[in-house]
Design a protein around this motif. Structure first.
Motif, PDB file in Angstrom:
ATOM      1  N   UNK A   1       0.854  -1.189   0.000  1.00 18.55           N
ATOM      2  CA  UNK A   1       0.000   0.000   0.000  1.00 18.55           C
ATOM      3  C   UNK A   1       0.890   1.240   0.000  1.00 18.55           C
ATOM      4  N   UNK A   2       0.546   2.220  -0.805  1.00 19.17           N
ATOM      5  CA  UNK A   2       1.290   3.487  -0.828  1.00 19.17           C
ATOM      6  C   UNK A   2       0.307   4.627  -0.574  1.00 19.17           C
ATOM      7  N   UNK A   3       0.578   5.430   0.447  1.00 15.52           N
ATOM      8  CA  UNK A   3      -0.231   6.626   0.667  1.00 15.52           C
ATOM      9  C   UNK A   3      -1.599   6.365   1.262  1.00 15.52           C
ATOM     10  N   UNK A   4      -1.714   5.313   2.077  1.00 15.24           N
ATOM     11  CA  UNK A   4      -2.995   5.119   2.778  1.00 15.24           C
ATOM     12  C   UNK A   4      -3.326   6.411   3.540  1.00 15.24           C
ATOM     13  N   UNK A   5      -4.603   6.707   3.642  1.00 10.08           N
ATOM     14  CA  UNK A   5      -4.983   8.007   4.245  1.00 10.08           C
ATOM     15  C   UNK A   5      -4.513   8.129   5.685  1.00 10.08           C
ATOM     16  N   UNK A   6      -4.391   6.983   6.394  1.00 12.17           N
ATOM     17  CA  UNK A   6      -3.881   7.087   7.773  1.00 12.17           C
ATOM     18  C   UNK A   6      -2.404   7.481   7.769  1.00 12.17           C
ATOM     19  N   UNK A   7      -1.658   7.063   6.757  1.00 12.63           N
ATOM     20  CA  UNK A   7      -0.267   7.519   6.609  1.00 12.63           C
ATOM     21  C   UNK A   7      -0.236   9.017   6.295  1.00 12.63           C
ATOM     22  N   UNK A   8      -1.149   9.430   5.424  1.00 15.74           N
ATOM     23  CA  UNK A   8      -1.178  10.849   5.045  1.00 15.74           C
ATOM     24  C   UNK A   8      -1.592  11.704   6.240  1.00 15.74           C
ATOM     25  N   UNK A   9      -2.621  11.224   6.979  1.00 16.94           N
ATOM     26  CA  UNK A   9      -3.207  12.004   8.080  1.00 16.94           C
ATOM     27  C   UNK A   9      -2.322  12.051   9.320  1.00 16.94           C
ATOM     28  N   UNK A  10      -1.790  10.880   9.713  1.00 15.34           N
ATOM     29  CA  UNK A  10      -1.115  10.801  11.020  1.00 15.34           C
ATOM     30  C   UNK A  10       0.404  10.784  10.916  1.00 15.34           C
ATOM     31  N   UNK A  11       0.957  10.475   9.763  1.00 16.13           N
ATOM     32  CA  UNK A  11       2.405  10.304   9.670  1.00 16.13           C
ATOM     33  C   UNK A  11       3.031  11.186   8.597  1.00 16.13           C
ATOM     34  N   UNK A  12       2.254  12.139   8.115  1.00 13.85           N
ATOM     35  CA  UNK A  12       2.825  13.177   7.260  1.00 13.85           C
ATOM     36  C   UNK A  12       3.181  12.751   5.849  1.00 13.85           C
ATOM     37  N   UNK A  13       2.646  11.644   5.351  1.00 16.50           N
ATOM     38  CA  UNK A  13       2.942  11.271   3.964  1.00 16.50           C
ATOM     39  C   UNK A  13       2.351  12.316   3.011  1.00 16.50           C
ATOM     40  N   UNK A  14       3.214  12.951   2.262  1.00 21.75           N
ATOM     41  CA  UNK A  14       2.776  13.960   1.289  1.00 21.75           C
ATOM     42  C   UNK A  14       2.590  13.299  -0.073  1.00 21.75           C
ATOM     43  N   UNK A  15       1.996  14.048  -1.003  1.00 18.34           N
ATOM     44  CA  UNK A  15       1.887  13.547  -2.382  1.00 18.34           C
ATOM     45  C   UNK A  15       3.266  13.165  -2.919  1.00 18.34           C
ATOM     46  N   UNK A  16       4.270  13.972  -2.582  1.00 20.94           N
ATOM     47  CA  UNK A  16       5.616  13.701  -3.088  1.00 20.94           C
ATOM     48  C   UNK A  16       6.173  12.398  -2.500  1.00 20.94           C
ATOM     49  N   UNK A  17       5.948  12.194  -1.216  1.00 21.63           N
ATOM     50  CA  UNK A  17       6.406  10.951  -0.582  1.00 21.63           C
ATOM     51  C   UNK A  17       5.704   9.749  -1.206  1.00 21.63           C
ATOM     52  N   UNK A  18       4.421   9.902  -1.475  1.00 21.44           N
ATOM     53  CA  UNK A  18       3.652   8.791  -2.062  1.00 21.44           C
ATOM     54  C   UNK A  18       4.212   8.467  -3.458  1.00 21.44           C
ATOM     55  N   UNK A  19       4.569   9.492  -4.190  1.00 18.07           N
ATOM     56  CA  UNK A  19       5.159   9.262  -5.518  1.00 18.07           C
ATOM     57  C   UNK A  19       6.487   8.498  -5.390  1.00 18.07           C
TER      58      UNK A  19
END
Ligand code: PGA
Length: 253
Positions: free
Chosen positions: A94-112
């Motif tokens: 999984x890349x960029x799950x919303x819990x990663x985005x919400x709680x652990x700061x995964x940005x669009x750039x990190x997901x890419x």
């Protein structure tokens, strides 16, 4: 084009290695016969990956991780790389799950970067996108989801796009018991498909777009009957073998 449905269970931060093995044993007994008609995978926590891989030996059920770091090794305390996930027996991540985005700061750039690293290691990324409730209520759903998809997939070759999966998970539907209606899901899935056509014309119709957010045995068949809903990313209900199997059955009907 007929796309084989794909149902992936995201176990989040649940199950020790022993508990994970027990759950997979139950799941194999119930769902293995279905796994030639639907692609099925489970995503246990990192600490259970090796144990679950052993339990899945000879199974058609695939193994997924929930996250990765984009570097293959180095001084990144607490992180796990794509080659390490391959070594543990993973096929998906999984890349960029919303819990990663919400709680652990995964940005669009990190997901890419994560998506690229996964592809480079031969993993199939499941790229997660989705809007929050305020974003939906202010009419920005397609804009937000479009931005997330374009960012995650930017610079990929059509062949690379062809080996990933997109998961649309409205944040307001995750773990809340609220699901998007099948029409709401289809609208966003069709918009994602249109972006895939722009980015990777030849393969867009073969890329699977999963729906996630409170998928249960009793709503799976309706959601998965939509033309662009090609499967489900399942959280809570994937922790019960019977419920997860019910959802897989919903993908067949
Ligand atoms: P849920 O989670 O099925 O518990 O809503 C879905 C997900 O976060 O992938």
């Amino acid at each position: 084009m007929a796309r084989k449905k794909f149902v992936c269970g995201n176990w989040k931060m649940h199950r020790t290695a022993a508990e994970a093995r027990a759950l997979v044993r139950e799941l194999r007994a119930a769902a293995e016969p279905l796994a030639d008609r639907v692609d099925v995978a489970v995503a246990p926590p990192f600490t259970a990956l090796f144990a679950v891989a052993a339990e899945l030996a000879g199974s058609r059920i695939g193994l997924s991780a929930q996250n990765l770091h984009w570097e293959s090794q180095g001084a990144f305390t607490g992180e796990v790389s794509a080659p390490m996930l391959v070594d543990a027996g993973c096929r998906y991540v999984l890349c960029g799950h919303s819990e990663r985005r919400q709680f652990f700061g995964d940005t669009d750039e990190a997901v890419q970067k994560k998506t690229r690293a996964a592809l480079a290691a031969g993993l199939h990324p499941v790229v997660c996108v989705g809007e929050t409730l305020p974003e939906r209520e202010s009419g920005r759903t397609l804009e937000v989801v479009g931005r997330q998809v374009r960012a995650a997939l930017s610079g990929l070759t059509p062949a690379q796009v062809g080996s990933l999966t997109v998961a649309y998970e409205p944040v307001w539907a995750i773990g809340t018991g609220k699901t998007a209606t099948s029409a709401q899901a289809q609208e966003v899935h069709a918009a994602i498909r249109a972006i895939l056509r722009e980015l990777a014309q030849g393969v867009a119709d073969s890329v699977r777009i999963l729906y996630g957010g409170s998928v249960k045995p009793d709503n799976a068949a309706e959601l998965l009957s939509q033309p662009d809903v090609d499967g489900a990313l399942v959280g809570g209900a994937s922790l019960k073998a019977a419920d997860f199997t019910g959802i897989i059955q919903g993908a067949i009907r």
